[in-house]
Design an enzyme around this catalytic site. Structure first.
Site, short mmCIF file in Angstrom:
data_model
loop_
_atom_site.label_atom_id
_atom_site.label_comp_id
_atom_site.label_asym_id
_atom_site.label_seq_id
_atom_site.Cartn_x
_atom_site.Cartn_y
_atom_site.Cartn_z
N HIS A 89 -5.69 75.96 -74.09
CA HIS A 89 -6.68 76.96 -73.64
C HIS A 89 -6.59 78.22 -74.49
CE1 HIS A 89 -3.80 79.36 -71.10
NE2 HIS A 89 -3.21 78.20 -70.90
N ASP A 91 -7.72 81.30 -73.49
CA ASP A 91 -7.57 82.56 -72.76
C ASP A 91 -6.11 82.86 -72.45
OD1 ASP A 91 -7.62 80.35 -70.86
OD2 ASP A 91 -7.74 81.83 -69.27
N ASP A 152 1.28 81.44 -74.28
CA ASP A 152 0.51 80.68 -73.29
C ASP A 152 -0.95 81.11 -73.42
OD1 ASP A 152 -0.55 79.46 -71.07
OD2 ASP A 152 0.44 80.77 -69.62
N GLU A 186 -8.74 78.99 -68.42
CA GLU A 186 -7.75 78.16 -67.72
C GLU A 186 -6.98 79.00 -66.71
OE1 GLU A 186 -3.82 76.24 -66.90
OE2 GLU A 186 -4.21 78.18 -67.80
N GLU A 187 -6.61 80.20 -67.11
CA GLU A 187 -5.74 81.04 -66.28
C GLU A 187 -6.41 81.44 -64.97
OE1 GLU A 187 -2.74 81.40 -66.81
OE2 GLU A 187 -2.35 81.25 -68.95
N ASP A 209 0.66 72.91 -73.21
CA ASP A 209 0.60 74.16 -72.44
C ASP A 209 1.89 74.36 -71.63
OD1 ASP A 209 -0.51 76.47 -71.42
OD2 ASP A 209 -1.73 75.45 -69.90
N HIS A 391 3.01 84.99 -68.93
CA HIS A 391 2.34 86.03 -68.13
C HIS A 391 3.22 87.27 -68.00
CE1 HIS A 391 -0.04 82.60 -65.95
NE2 HIS A 391 0.01 82.44 -67.25
ZN LIG Z 1 -1.28 78.04 -70.06
#
Ligand SMILES: [Zn+2]
Length: 438
Positions: A89, A91, A152, A186-187, A209, A391
């Site tokens: 992904h 994003d 990520d 995705e997030e 991922d 994150h």
């Molecule tokens: Zn991810």
């Protein structure tokens, strides 16, 4: 792939990664359109250009910022080989800013805590990150302490792109048909609904991922979202006596009844939780959203029943307050489907071993795009990227992490060719021995 015989990619996976993390692609919660932020287009369009330059075919981008491409098989047994998909992904998490990411390379790491230069309060400690002990001599990539890194999932994007690059530079590496997909949002969980599984054209896929090198996951927990709404009665507070019913007290009481040992901050491993995470408080109507997570369906259902039971009790304790519980399914444990496709994980294990890693499985305390895709007919385990502390401003990856992930992907496409060839031989031998027996 014997390392010595391989031509290098046009651009190293580390350079590619550093380039992608500098492109801001944060997605946004509570949006209904995909992509949730216009910035995701920037990286997606870059990838379209670069895929074309690398010789990929059918490169296209959808109105929802989904990038698709294919790489045709380079072996004659084309029709016998199932198309294999790779997904990542574009994003990054809305949780921490991803604006102006300034990646720092700590070359030839020699151990010890890593203080991030632009915010010395941000420290990647060995105590909290024992994996650092295995990274001595590696080049560790962090942020400057003011943003997330976006490994990520730009590590996933960069390693897939480098695989495409490497296959282009090394026609002798045999592979079947490959589908490439880069997704948006995705997030925030809304992007994958817009992903065109049929158009993607793969029989199965891998999301790239994951975290620690060697970690391959075919199991996520199952997820539901409960919205609990408390109805009261509002009046002017000056004349409220005996009339006002303040729903805020019922909400507060309800939340405090949630078992302490069933929360994200008190659980780990295979233990699920309930997690009140956002809400509104108002005299007339208050509401709270609660995440429900469990690896077992029965456990998830038990949690839902508990929330409903608490609602009834709260109504009883707070006369005049109505409590409603609405629950919707988010995603299910993909193991339910993947247990019928054991070769997907087995082959990923073998690919990781050939890259010199020790593969292992770890159930994911979260969902991936793969969990939803698996139930839409595209079985989709998740593969590591070498990244850590997602994150967060303490997010990091490393040169070896990116290189070993890329190497694993290149081994993986070859393993499917070998396997298909072995199956063919088995069929041929089997039928010729039958002929002989006749
Ligand atoms: Zn991810």
């Amino acid at each position: 792939m014997s390392q010595s015989a391989v031509n290098p990619p046009r651009e190293s996976v580390v350079d590619r990664f550093l380039r992608y993390v500098r492109v801001e692609t944060q997605s946004k919660e509570e949006e209904t359109t995909v992509p949730s932020t216009p910035t995701q287009w920037t990286l997606a369009k870059m990838l379209v250009e670069e895929l074309r330059e690398l010789g990929a075919e059918n490169v296209r981008i959808s109105e929802h910022c989904m990038v698709y491409a294919t790489i045709p098989a380079n072996v004659p047994m084309n029709d016998k080989l199932p198309p294999i998909g790779f997904l990542a992904h574009v994003d990054t998490s809305p949780a921490v800013t991803g604006l102006e990411v300034n990646p720092i390379i700590h070359r030839n790491y020699q151990g010890g805590d890593i203080v991030l230069p632009n915010d010395p309060s941000q420290v990647i400690t060995v105590a909290q990150n024992p994996v650092l002990r295995s990274l001595i001599g590696d080049d560790i990539i962090t942020t400057d302490g003011t943003t997330l890194l976006g490994s990520d999932d730009k590590a996933g994007v960069a390693t897939i792109m480098t695989m495409v690059d490497l296959l282009g530079q090394n026609p002798s590496i045999e592979h079947g048909p490959i589908s490439i997909g880069f997704t948006a949002d995705e997030e925030v969980g809304i992007g994958i609904e817009q992903f065109d599984v049929a158009g993607f054209g793969a029989t199965f896929a891998y999301t790239i991922d994951g975290g620690t090198l060697g970690e391959i996951s075919d199991e996520t927990w199952s997820a539901r979202l409960a919205t609990v709404t408390f109805g009261g009665k509002s009046t002017h507070p000056g004349t409220a006596k005996g009339v006002m019913v303040n729903s805020i007290y019922a909400l507060a009481d309800y939340v405090l009844q949630l078992p302490r040992d069933m929360l994200p901050e008190t659980t780990e491993g295979r233990v699920g939780f309930v997690h009140p995470y956002i809400g509104t408080a108002d005299v007339e109507t208050s509401s709270i959203k609660i995440l429900l997570r469990d690896f077992e369906m029965s456990g998830l259902t038990a949690k839902e029943e508990m929330l409903r039971r608490l609602a009834t009790e709260t109504e009883r304790k707070h006369p005049g307050v109505s409590v409603r519980v609405d629950v919707k399914d988010n995603y299910k444990n993909m193991k339910e489907v993947l247990k019928d496709h054991p070769q997907l994980v087995e082959n990923a294990f073998e690919a990781a071993r050939r890259a010199g890693l020790e593969p292992f499985t770890e159930p994911i305390r979260g969902g991936t795009d793969g969990s939803k895709l698996t139930f839409r007919g595209l079985p989709c385990p998740n593969v590591f990227t070498g990244g850590h502390n997602f994150h967060s401003k303490l997010e990091f990856n490393s040169r070896r992490g990116l290189e070993k992930t890329t190497e694993t992907l290149v081994h993986l496409v070859q393993i499917f060719v070998e396997q298909s060839r072995a199956d063919q031989q088995f069929v041929t031998q089997h039928s010729s021995s039958r002929v002989a027996a006749d």
